[in-house]
Design a protein around this motif. Structure first.
Motif, PDB file in Angstrom:
ATOM      1  N   GLY A 383      39.697 -93.965  77.187  1.00 50.64           N
ATOM      2  CA  GLY A 383      39.155 -95.320  77.227  1.00 50.64           C
ATOM      3  C   GLY A 383      40.088 -96.365  77.770  1.00 50.64           C
ATOM      4  O   GLY A 383      39.789 -97.565  77.692  1.00 50.64           O
ATOM      5  N   LEU A 384      41.244 -95.961  78.297  1.00 50.69           N
ATOM      6  CA  LEU A 384      42.157 -96.936  78.894  1.00 50.69           C
ATOM      7  C   LEU A 384      42.139 -96.743  80.408  1.00 50.69           C
ATOM      8  O   LEU A 384      42.414 -95.651  80.921  1.00 50.69           O
ATOM      9  N   ILE A 385      41.795 -97.829  81.157  1.00 58.33           N
ATOM     10  CA  ILE A 385      41.727 -97.733  82.623  1.00 58.33           C
ATOM     11  C   ILE A 385      42.686 -98.728  83.249  1.00 58.33           C
ATOM     12  O   ILE A 385      43.021 -99.762  82.649  1.00 58.33           O
ATOM     13  N   THR A 394      43.452 -93.679  82.541  1.00 62.38           N
ATOM     14  CA  THR A 394      44.812 -93.166  82.663  1.00 62.38           C
ATOM     15  C   THR A 394      45.126 -92.214  81.516  1.00 62.38           C
ATOM     16  O   THR A 394      44.752 -92.457  80.365  1.00 62.38           O
ATOM     17  N   TYR A 395      45.804 -91.147  81.851  1.00 65.81           N
ATOM     18  CA  TYR A 395      46.272 -90.184  80.850  1.00 65.81           C
ATOM     19  C   TYR A 395      47.795 -90.047  80.889  1.00 65.81           C
ATOM     20  O   TYR A 395      48.352 -89.135  80.280  1.00 65.81           O
ATOM     21  N   ASN A 396      48.395 -90.980  81.603  1.00 66.35           N
ATOM     22  CA  ASN A 396      49.849 -90.979  81.698  1.00 66.35           C
ATOM     23  C   ASN A 396      50.443 -91.288  80.319  1.00 66.35           C
ATOM     24  O   ASN A 396      50.146 -92.324  79.732  1.00 66.35           O
ATOM     25  N   PRO A 397      51.277 -90.411  79.749  1.00 65.31           N
ATOM     26  CA  PRO A 397      51.841 -90.645  78.404  1.00 65.31           C
ATOM     27  C   PRO A 397      52.552 -91.987  78.286  1.00 65.31           C
ATOM     28  O   PRO A 397      52.466 -92.645  77.250  1.00 65.31           O
ATOM     29  N   LEU A 398      53.272 -92.400  79.386  1.00 65.22           N
ATOM     30  CA  LEU A 398      53.986 -93.663  79.322  1.00 65.22           C
ATOM     31  C   LEU A 398      53.020 -94.830  79.212  1.00 65.22           C
ATOM     32  O   LEU A 398      53.253 -95.775  78.448  1.00 65.22           O
ATOM     33  N   ASP A 399      51.899 -94.765  79.956  1.00 62.05           N
ATOM     34  CA  ASP A 399      50.892 -95.830  79.861  1.00 62.05           C
ATOM     35  C   ASP A 399      50.288 -95.881  78.456  1.00 62.05           C
ATOM     36  O   ASP A 399      50.129 -96.969  77.872  1.00 62.05           O
ATOM     37  N   LEU A 400      49.958 -94.723  77.928  1.00 61.54           N
ATOM     38  CA  LEU A 400      49.305 -94.680  76.611  1.00 61.54           C
ATOM     39  C   LEU A 400      50.236 -95.194  75.510  1.00 61.54           C
ATOM     40  O   LEU A 400      49.836 -95.993  74.663  1.00 61.54           O
ATOM     41  N   VAL A 401      51.481 -94.735  75.515  1.00 64.52           N
ATOM     42  CA  VAL A 401      52.442 -95.159  74.476  1.00 64.52           C
ATOM     43  C   VAL A 401      52.776 -96.636  74.650  1.00 64.52           C
ATOM     44  O   VAL A 401      52.886 -97.371  73.656  1.00 64.52           O
TER      45      VAL A 401
END
Length: 453
Positions: A383-385, A394-401
């Motif tokens: 749910g994060l774009i 985005t599924y980038n771990p850095l973006d999510l964290v």
């Protein structure tokens, strides 16, 4: 107790004469029936005329000569032997209720198994006297000098040793409820496993004494000297310990439930990690014990140790709740199970979260866990774009964290080029924001407490 007369009663004159005659014969055994006789120093002094002293008189100690005599099992009820020399005498099993030994010499005298209830031993002198398993209820030993005396397994309920010198005495296993030891010298004495409930030690000296496992519930320790005493596993519940110095005592697993502790010098390390109630599984009593310790540590300015006692007390409350929940489960009591179970779960969560409001590091750990948990949930929900680019999730771990961490620190979703889409993702954002507000508030509260200390 009424004072004994100073002269021989006419009604017992013949018995006194017979007893003295028997004592005068070196080859005769000691008389076994001295019941009610007045053989005190004052009464016999009038019978000594001029010339050599009679054989029954100790001219050195000025009293009846019974040194080395065998009076085992003798009838001594109400007998007055005040001032007598009983050094080395055998009086094992004697029946001497209300007998008087005031000022007598009892050096190495053997009273093993004797019934001496209500007897008077005021100001006696004699070391290493034996009272093993003797009955000494309400006996008086005021001012006695009896170093290294032995009272193992003796019955001492209501006895009085006020002002006595009992250095090195052995009272192991004795029963001494309501016994008076005011001003008594008990240095290096052995009082292991003694029942001393409500005993009065006001002003006594117990330096290097051993009280391991003794029951001291309700005892009075006002002004007592306890330097180097061993109180391991002692029951000090409801005991007055105000303004004592226990810093040199051994207090391993001692019990303090309901004890009056205020200004008492001690350290938490002396307790061996836990109070006696906790070791025995009495969590309710342990909670009360830690409360008394917490208040005392506060009174002496030991904030860190007060915090330790507070946390231990809260943990005992949780353990008690778990115990009661288990009992409710066995009894199939749903209401009690839900009540105690909820208490256990909530206390366990608070302990994990912040160690009952005492740990900043645990709150920081909770921050990190929440950040990474929500970052994983954002990734699973997709749910994060990215606002710039193809607009894909985005599924980038850095973006999510990064998004999760910044969302924890701000009231509104952060502006980092990533936005949440979908109801589920926005719900997660709101929940994480609420968790962040709660954790930040809790962190500030605990930090303030720590700074005030």
């Amino acid at each position: 107790m009424q004072p004994a007369p100073s002269t021989i009663d006419d009604a017992t004159a013949a018995r006194v004469e017979a007893a003295l005659a028997a004592l005068s014969r070196a080859d005769a055994g000691a008389p076994t029936d001295l019941k009610g006789l007045v053989l005190s120093r004052a009464a016999l002094a009038d019978r000594i005329g001029e010339g050599p002293a009679p054989p029954w008189w100790d001219a050195v100690r000025c009293g009846l000569a019974l040194a080395g005599r065998d009076l085992s099992g003798a009838g001594l009820e109400g007998t007055d032997l005040s001032g007598a020399n009983l050094s080395g005498a055998r009086m094992a099993g004697a029946l001497g209720r209300s007998a008087r030994f005031t000022g007598a010499t009892i050096e190495e005298t053997d009273f093993t198994g004797a019934d001496l209830s209500g007897a008077c031993f005021r100001e006696v002198a004699g070391g290493e006297v034996r009272f093993d398993e003797a009955m000494l209820e309400d006996a008086r030993f005021d001012g006695a000098a009896m170093r290294f005396a032995r009272f193992p397994r003796a019955l001492l309920d209501g006895a009085a040793f006020n002002g006595a010198d009992l250095w090195g005495a052995v009272l192991t296993g004795a029963d001494a409820d309501y016994t008076l030891f005011r001003g008594t010298r008990l240095d290096e004495a052995r009082l292991d496993d003694v029942n001393l409930t409500h005993a009065d030690f006001e002003g006594a000296s117990l330096k290097k004494a051993r009280l391991t496992g003794s029951r001291l519930r309700g005892a009075n320790f006002t002004g007592v000297k306890l330097d180097g005493a061993d109180l391991s596993k002692a029951d000090l519940s409801e005991t007055s310990l105000v303004r004592l110095n226990l810093s040199t005592c051994t207090l391993t697993h001692a019990r303090f439930a309901g004890a009056w502790l205020n200004g008492t010098r001690m350290r938490s390390e002396q307790l061996g990690g836990a109070v006696g109630e906790e070791i025995d599984g009495d969590y309710h009593g342990a909670q009360s014990s830690y409360l008394a310790l917490e208040q005392n540590f506060k009174s002496i300015g030991a904030k860190e140790e007060a915090s330790w006692a507070y946390k231990r007390g809260r943990r005992m409350g949780r353990m008690q709740a778990g115990l009661e929940a288990g009992q409710a489960w066995q009894a199939r009591d749903g209401r009690a199970l839900s009540r105690h179970g909820y208490r256990w779960v909530s206390d366990r969560f608070v302990e994990w979260l912040c160690d009952y409001g005492e740990s900043l590091s645990r709150i920081a750990r909770a921050f990190l866990i929440v950040i990474f948990v929500f970052a994983a949930l954002y990734g699973l929900a997709g749910g994060l774009i990215r606002e710039v680019g193809d607009g894909r999730a985005t599924y980038n771990p850095l973006d999510l964290v990064s998004y999760s961490a910044l969302n924890m620190m701000t009231a509104n979703p952060p502006e980092i080029g990533i936005k949440p889409v979908g109801r589920f993702t926005n719900l997660l954002v709101g929940l994480e924001g609420a968790a962040g507000i709660i954790l930040m508030g809790l962190f500030g509260f605990v930090l303030g407490n720590r700074l005030r200390r």
